[in-house]
Design an enzyme around this catalytic site. Sequence first.
Site, PDB file in Angstrom:
ATOM      1  N   HIS A   1      13.824 -37.003 -12.792  1.00  0.00           N
ATOM      2  CA  HIS A   1      13.815 -37.306 -11.942  1.00  0.00           C
ATOM      3  C   HIS A   1      12.230 -36.870 -11.086  1.00  0.00           C
ATOM      4  CE1 HIS A   1      17.925 -39.007 -11.038  1.00  0.00           C
ATOM      5  NE2 HIS A   1      18.422 -38.107 -10.933  1.00  0.00           N
TER       6      HIS A   1
ATOM      7  N   CYS B   1       1.109  -1.475  -0.121  1.00  0.00           N
ATOM      8  CA  CYS B   1       0.090  -0.175   0.230  1.00  0.00           C
ATOM      9  C   CYS B   1       0.910   0.770  -0.258  1.00  0.00           C
ATOM     10  CB  CYS B   1      -0.733  -0.187   1.088  1.00  0.00           C
ATOM     11  SG  CYS B   1      -2.036  -1.786   1.996  1.00  0.00           S
TER      12      CYS B   1
ATOM     13  N   LYS C   1       4.919  -3.893  -7.083  1.00  0.00           N
ATOM     14  CA  LYS C   1       5.760  -3.292  -7.555  1.00  0.00           C
ATOM     15  C   LYS C   1       6.468  -3.323  -6.254  1.00  0.00           C
ATOM     16  CE  LYS C   1       8.838  -2.742 -10.934  1.00  0.00           C
ATOM     17  NZ  LYS C   1       9.568  -3.805 -11.153  1.00  0.00           N
TER      18      LYS C   1
ATOM     19  N   GLU D   1       3.904 -14.455 -14.008  1.00  0.00           N
ATOM     20  CA  GLU D   1       3.664 -13.167 -13.106  1.00  0.00           C
ATOM     21  C   GLU D   1       3.030 -12.508 -14.151  1.00  0.00           C
ATOM     22  OE1 GLU D   1       6.227  -9.822 -11.462  1.00  0.00           O
ATOM     23  OE2 GLU D   1       7.149 -10.908 -12.822  1.00  0.00           O
TER      24      GLU D   1
ATOM     25  N   ARG E   1       3.394   0.273  -5.390  1.00  0.00           N
ATOM     26  CA  ARG E   1       2.606   0.000  -3.758  1.00  0.00           C
ATOM     27  C   ARG E   1       1.810  -1.381  -3.950  1.00  0.00           C
ATOM     28  NH1 ARG E   1       6.635   1.849  -1.055  1.00  0.00           N
ATOM     29  NH2 ARG E   1       5.891   1.328   1.256  1.00  0.00           N
TER      30      ARG E   1
ATOM     31  N   ASN F   1      -0.535   1.717   5.690  1.00  0.00           N
ATOM     32  CA  ASN F   1       0.181   0.007   4.920  1.00  0.00           C
ATOM     33  C   ASN F   1       0.808  -0.747   6.005  1.00  0.00           C
ATOM     34  OD1 ASN F   1       2.358  -1.111   3.254  1.00  0.00           O
ATOM     35  ND2 ASN F   1       3.715   1.316   3.165  1.00  0.00           N
ATOM     36  N   GLY F   2       0.359  -2.237   6.095  1.00  0.00           N
ATOM     37  CA  GLY F   2       1.212  -2.951   7.143  1.00  0.00           C
ATOM     38  C   GLY F   2       0.252  -3.786   7.173  1.00  0.00           C
TER      39      GLY F   2
ATOM     40  N   GLU G   1      13.959 -17.794 -13.722  1.00  0.00           N
ATOM     41  CA  GLU G   1      13.878 -15.701 -14.052  1.00  0.00           C
ATOM     42  C   GLU G   1      12.731 -15.961 -14.823  1.00  0.00           C
ATOM     43  OE1 GLU G   1      13.373 -13.063 -13.142  1.00  0.00           O
ATOM     44  OE2 GLU G   1      13.541 -11.807 -13.972  1.00  0.00           O
TER      45      GLU G   1
ATOM     46  N   LYS H   1       9.025 -15.141 -15.563  1.00  0.00           N
ATOM     47  CA  LYS H   1       8.152 -14.268 -15.651  1.00  0.00           C
ATOM     48  C   LYS H   1       7.091 -14.061 -16.705  1.00  0.00           C
ATOM     49  CE  LYS H   1      10.344 -11.040 -14.741  1.00  0.00           C
ATOM     50  NZ  LYS H   1      10.980 -10.764 -13.780  1.00  0.00           N
TER      51      LYS H   1
ATOM     52  N   TRP I   1      -2.725  -2.517  -1.977  1.00  0.00           N
ATOM     53  CA  TRP I   1      -2.627  -4.298  -2.187  1.00  0.00           C
ATOM     54  C   TRP I   1      -3.692  -4.725  -1.321  1.00  0.00           C
ATOM     55  CZ3 TRP I   1       0.427  -8.318   0.201  1.00  0.00           C
ATOM     56  CH2 TRP I   1       0.959  -9.067  -1.473  1.00  0.00           C
TER      57      TRP I   1
END
Length: 625
Positions: free
Chosen positions: A521, A2, A620, A505, A27, A112-113, A498, A502, A74
């Site tokens: 395996h 947030c 982000k 996401e 955020r 925020n938190g 990575e 990507k 968020w």
Amino acid sequence: MCGIVGAVSQRNIVPILLEGLKRLEYRGYDSCGVAVHQGGGLKRARSTSRVAELQAQADQDGIASGTGIAHTRWATHGAPAVHNAHPHFSAGPAGSAEAVGQSVGRVALVHNGIIENHDELRAELKARGYQFASQTDTEVIAHLVDHYYNGDLLEAVQQALPRLKGAYAVAVFCRDEPHRVVAAREGSPLVLGVGEGHGENFVASDAMALAGVTDQIVYLEEGDVVDLQLGRYWISRLDAQTGRYAAVQRPVKTVHAHSGAAELGPYRHYMQKEIFEQPTAIANTLEAITGISPELFGDGAYRVFKDVDKVLILACGTSYYSGSTAKYWLESIARIPTSVEIASEYRYRDSVPDPKTLVVTISQSGETADTIAALKHARAQGMPHTLTICNVATSAMVRECELAYITRAGAEIGVASTKAFTTQLVGLFLLTLALAQTRGQLSEADEAQHLKDLRHLPVAVQAVLALEPQVIAWSEEFARKENALFLGRGLHYPIALEGALKLKEISYIHAEAYPAGELKHGPLALVTAEMPVVTVAPNDALLEKLKSNMQEVRARGGQLYVFADGDTAIESEPGLHVIRMPEHYGALSPILHVVPLQLLAYHTACARGTDVDKPRNLAKSVTVE
Ligand code: M6R
């Protein structure tokens, strides 16, 4: 996560609050809201759309005032719905003494938190007659401040805060004190912006939100409470010995924060722009480098590098993968034992600390809560030597660490990290060389060759970007799939990880990465004609082994999509698709090989019509645990 902005001014601050919110959307962007003191009461607008919609709503409702707070969310507790959007208003206990003569909505608050004891506080406040309108942990703080309010907002906040367990940055104002905002932080970032006219003062989650409004910034410390009024502010914190709040002085710094606003130019999305900015970002990150020396990482780095005999890398997400890549460099070039840990796991693990460890954090934002907490944990365990590779010079991470290398990727707006990753790799390669030099593992000839290779990187990345049309052709196939596997070996295994991150996401395709030798395996059971298998196949010592792994996939009907070097005898055939990389790049090859994977994810997401720059459920900057 947030984002928070708050202000007290003699002018209408709503446009400033909303502009600040736009810059804080990194955020979180599940919902947003603004509340002001207007007409002797509280007025607010909230939306589950983006800030532009909130702005239209605020204009329509005539929301304007010199005192207000705003928030971009968020979601943690409670779905992303309007009733859970901040600011929250207190709803005083009807009929109780404190509610006499009050309308509902005395206190407005943004947060925020995460408040860990919110259930317990909710039960207590409900028993006192408070009515809850949301499922958030935040609403308990608004009611709690209201409960303690007795004509002085600062006192009410100071009484409420010690009741909270968890992490927070809050900003709050009260109907009965029209020109006052009180804010506090414990575990979540918050800055004070000292106004330059109109008697105004501000608070915000970061200095960028206030760019163009004020560059006079105070970085509030954990436990600080700030009282903003017209033409004055006052910072206090709880004195553990007296149990009372006492005034503290904090330095005012001139911070030339960038507004984060960037033109898209010819690009459809920030992510695409940022992928294409990589040659420049890498060149900028290398700009000041004339030779390798520990001092690139700060004064006193030589002494620190001499004193350590292992490296511990702490990071999250994409930054964790850059650290995982660097482990190969640090061990093979600098010959220093290196471990890489996911920050959120490390901080709760019963590890064995060694004071001769260089603790390296990696972070684009420099505000990731898990990474900061892991760093503090490492230090508390008796490992004093800390270094960060970070993209934000003014961030908490840089302030917390003894040494730093600031990457110059520039503002990264797309949630999916791209240019931050490649510039982190550049910073980590420089760290490898500096440690190698200190440990007597770097000859002058090797140093010269590595520097030459680094300087050629921008041109080499540019050539890889030219592969975009071929990658677009693949992305049309990928857009129709629901699963994908990524394979790599050695130094390129983290690059496969990575690439998978990507893709999942931003396109929401389920993607996993494996070191190719691990396929047999277990994961091989997943391989069918419906399973695209992306293979990062540079011409290195492991190529022949990798080719055998590729045969295992082909034999099961799997569709291979291979990024191979020009001089590799891997030819396209039915079920085997090959894109040739322009050149083989030795140790720095991961920096090139990640680029087509970024493009593949980007174009697949575009073909699926997702919100590329703001993928669902993400933010982000991840400033909650
Ligand atoms: O700001 P940081 O580098 O500390 O962020 C860490 C992760 O949250 C971040 O890399 C995340 O995984 C990216 N959105 C992935 O693209």
